[in-house]
Design an enzyme around this catalytic site. Structure first.
Site, PDB file in Angstrom:
ATOM      1  N   GLN A 106      44.869 -20.796 -46.683  1.00 45.86           N
ATOM      2  CA  GLN A 106      46.305 -20.688 -46.967  1.00 45.86           C
ATOM      3  C   GLN A 106      46.492 -19.871 -48.250  1.00 45.86           C
ATOM      4  O   GLN A 106      45.711 -18.974 -48.505  1.00 45.86           O
ATOM      5  CB  GLN A 106      46.977 -22.082 -47.091  1.00 45.86           C
TER       6      GLN A 106
ATOM      7  N   GLY B  26      43.312 -19.109 -40.422  1.00 43.96           N
ATOM      8  CA  GLY B  26      42.769 -18.285 -39.352  1.00 43.96           C
ATOM      9  C   GLY B  26      42.316 -16.977 -39.916  1.00 43.96           C
ATOM     10  O   GLY B  26      43.036 -16.378 -40.700  1.00 43.96           O
ATOM     11  N   HIS B  27      41.094 -16.594 -39.579  1.00 49.91           N
ATOM     12  CA  HIS B  27      40.789 -15.220 -39.901  1.00 49.91           C
ATOM     13  C   HIS B  27      39.818 -14.579 -38.945  1.00 49.91           C
ATOM     14  O   HIS B  27      39.012 -15.241 -38.321  1.00 49.91           O
ATOM     15  CB  HIS B  27      40.581 -15.038 -41.407  1.00 49.91           C
TER      16      HIS B  27
ATOM     17  N   LYS C 296      42.535 -12.174 -47.401  1.00 50.39           N
ATOM     18  CA  LYS C 296      41.360 -12.776 -48.047  1.00 50.39           C
ATOM     19  C   LYS C 296      40.089 -12.518 -47.267  1.00 50.39           C
ATOM     20  O   LYS C 296      39.029 -12.322 -47.833  1.00 50.39           O
ATOM     21  CB  LYS C 296      41.511 -14.309 -48.135  1.00 50.39           C
TER      22      LYS C 296
ATOM     23  N   ASP D 155      47.692 -15.325 -45.939  1.00 50.70           N
ATOM     24  CA  ASP D 155      47.620 -14.049 -45.229  1.00 50.70           C
ATOM     25  C   ASP D 155      47.607 -12.854 -46.175  1.00 50.70           C
ATOM     26  O   ASP D 155      48.148 -11.793 -45.868  1.00 50.70           O
ATOM     27  CB  ASP D 155      48.789 -13.906 -44.230  1.00 50.70           C
TER      28      ASP D 155
HETATM   29  P1  IMP Z   1      50.596 -26.870 -41.927  1.00 47.90           P
HETATM   30  O1  IMP Z   1      49.523 -26.455 -42.867  1.00 47.90           O
HETATM   31  O2  IMP Z   1      50.241 -26.659 -40.480  1.00 47.90           O
HETATM   32  O3  IMP Z   1      51.073 -28.271 -42.181  1.00 47.90           O
HETATM   33  O4  IMP Z   1      51.881 -25.918 -42.176  1.00 47.90           O
HETATM   34  C1  IMP Z   1      52.613 -25.971 -43.405  1.00 47.90           C
HETATM   35  C2  IMP Z   1      53.080 -24.584 -43.828  1.00 47.90           C
HETATM   36  O5  IMP Z   1      51.943 -23.812 -44.220  1.00 47.90           O
HETATM   37  C3  IMP Z   1      53.768 -23.777 -42.710  1.00 47.90           C
HETATM   38  O6  IMP Z   1      54.771 -22.993 -43.307  1.00 47.90           O
HETATM   39  C4  IMP Z   1      52.648 -22.883 -42.193  1.00 47.90           C
HETATM   40  O7  IMP Z   1      53.161 -21.711 -41.610  1.00 47.90           O
HETATM   41  C5  IMP Z   1      51.888 -22.590 -43.485  1.00 47.90           C
HETATM   42  N1  IMP Z   1      50.471 -22.275 -43.265  1.00 47.90           N
HETATM   43  C6  IMP Z   1      49.491 -23.118 -42.940  1.00 47.90           C
HETATM   44  N2  IMP Z   1      48.309 -22.466 -42.851  1.00 47.90           N
HETATM   45  C7  IMP Z   1      48.562 -21.185 -43.150  1.00 47.90           C
HETATM   46  C8  IMP Z   1      47.723 -20.017 -43.261  1.00 47.90           C
HETATM   47  O8  IMP Z   1      46.500 -20.062 -43.093  1.00 47.90           O
HETATM   48  N3  IMP Z   1      48.372 -18.856 -43.598  1.00 47.90           N
HETATM   49  C9  IMP Z   1      49.704 -18.816 -43.844  1.00 47.90           C
HETATM   50  N4  IMP Z   1      50.512 -19.875 -43.772  1.00 47.90           N
HETATM   51  C10 IMP Z   1      49.956 -21.058 -43.420  1.00 47.90           C
END
Ligand code: IMP
Length: 428
Positions: free
Chosen positions: A224, A40-41, A16, A13
């Site tokens: 991420q 997500g964007h 990007k 977040d």
């Molecule tokens: P997962 O990727 O759903 O397994 O989540 C693992 C960790 O990564 C959690 O703390 C999520 O909140 C974080 N996370 C996953 N995708 C994103 C993203 O696109 N932005 C920010 N945090 C993310």
């Protein structure tokens, strides 16, 4: 021709999307190389707001090629929905411009259920995942039972692998009092969606190497942030993929090639969604101001983001691990509120000073950040497009960050709008 890579250098977040959108305009190909629809964007194009999770962000530019590499985990049902939403607005997503790696792993509906069960079984260390099945899908990949895109062309393989996967998870589902899932239903839904997915499936590695030979500009779009990297992040509070720059090659099949612009996107402060260590987190009014002014609410899960000061220790480490040679600094305008701004320059753990983030989760929990403080500018800078128009204290802050990180800051974003961007380097 050039190879461009963009990753978020914090916990995701970082903003990007805007930087990727700006640079994708002049890139021929954009490649996603890890993660899935946990990313997500939001992109606004022609006054329509699009929410992208899985599709590369140049999908809205009709003359560009979008690639989903083998390092991505693909929920086929989500992907088709995302494509449908774009096509409802008059754009077309043809197999000529969306290419999916035939060796990418699929996320199945059962992975979401397992994601929830896994979280509920954790006692203290809940991760706060997006519950989209990302971790279980990657687990099945490394355990060598996953269904891959190419498997969709063989009904026997689909049936055999679904049986194996359901058998594997049966004890966990039973122990959690979950109804067992219908194999027939899963198999038939996969067979039904197969032709739609297979239409886009290609040997991505081959095409990317050909694009590179023919001197197309290729851009890698990280999802991420690198602090969520499975190896180098704040394990176990991380996502399940490698999010660092070098994964671009493993997750796409492009041969290792020098990266012309290796860009790290850095928010002028820090945020984190989900659980886990966050040394500079502010649980006070300053944190609340950052959240409010920065609109820090997650795009995928809607959760509030935790907020804190910029952390140069963590950034310095990630710049080295990713080989970053250029920084895009975002959301500088959010700092306009403050009399003074803190920058974390080292960590204290007990009596010891650290200039890096130790790997141990026990030590990470004990970090006390040590700050230097610089004066703020207390005037609205949102919308500024020229470096010379920034207040002197804002320029000093930028120079200080750049010097301490020993990396050029080449892009500065002063509002969510595409045009409110200061560009200090010619990228093309
Ligand atoms: P997962 O990727 O759903 O397994 O989540 C693992 C960790 O990564 C959690 O703390 C999520 O909140 C974080 N996370 C996953 N995708 C994103 C993203 O696109 N932005 C920010 N945090 C993310």
């Amino acid at each position: 021709m050039s190879i461009i890579s963009i990753v978020g250098l914090q916990w995701g977040d970082e903003g990007k999307g805007k930087i990727v959108d700006f640079l994708s305009e002049k890139s021929d190909v954009v490649v996603r190389f890890q993660g899935g629809h946990n990313a997500g964007h939001t992109i606004v194009a022609n006054d329509i707001t699009y929410k992208l999770n899985l599709l590369p962000s140049n999908i809205l530019r009709q003359n560009k090629i979008s690639v989903i590499g083998n390092g991505v985990v693909i929920d086929p049902f989500h992907l088709i929905e995302e494509i449908k939403k774009i096509e409802e607005n008059g754009l077309t997503v043809t197999p000529e411009r969306l290419i999916i790696a035939e060796n990418a792993t699929l996320i199945l509906p059962i992975h979401k259920i397992i994601d929830e069960i896994n979280e509920s079984l954790r006692s203290k260390d809940k991760i706060g995942t997006t519950k989209r099945g990302i971790g279980p899908a990657y687990s099945d990949k490394v355990s060598r039972r996953a269904i891959r895109v190419c498997d969709l062309s063989d009904e026997n393989i689909i049936e055999q692998k679904v049986t194996e996967i359901l058998n594997f998870y049966a004890p966990l589902l039973n122990a959690s009092n979950q109804e067992s899932l219908s194999k027939t239903k899963i198999v038939s839904s996969l067979k039904e969606i197969a032709p739609q997915i297979l239409a886009y499936a290609k040997p991505v590695w081959k095409m990317l190497n050909e694009y590179n030979k023919s001197k197309k500009t290729i851009m890698f779009e990280g999802a991420q942030g690198v602090m969520l990297d499975i190896d180098h992040g704040t394990y176990p509070f991380v996502t399940s993929s490698n999010t660092i720059t070098s994964q671009s090659f493993a997750g796409s099949g492009l041969g290792c090639t020098p990266i012309t612009h290796n860009i790290g996107v850095v928010k002028a402060y820090t945020t984190r969604v989900g659980e886990g260590p966050f040394p500079t987190e502010l649980s006070n009014n300053t944190g609340a101001i950052l959240k409010e002014k920065g609109h820090e609410f997650g795009t995928v899960t809607g959760r509030d983001r935790r907020c804190g000061w910029i952390d140069l220790v963590q950034l310095n480490q990630m710049i080295q691990i990713c080989g970053i040679n250029s920084i895009a600094l975002t959301k500088l305008d959010v700092l306009s509120e403050f009399e003074s701004i803190n920058l974390c320059t080292k960590y204290l753990i007990g009596d010891e000073e650290y200039d890096y983030l130790p790997a141990s989760q026990t030590l990470q929990q004990q970090i006390v950040p040590s700050y230097i403080s610089v004066p703020g500018w207390k005037s609205d800078i949102s919308g500024i497009k020229e470096y010379s128009q920034l207040p002197e204290n804002a320029k000093s802050l930028i120079e200080k960050i750049s010097n301490l990180l020993e990396t050029n800051i080449d892009i500065i974003s002063t509002s969510p709008r595409r045009e409110d961007t200061i560009i200090l380097r010619d990228f093309f």
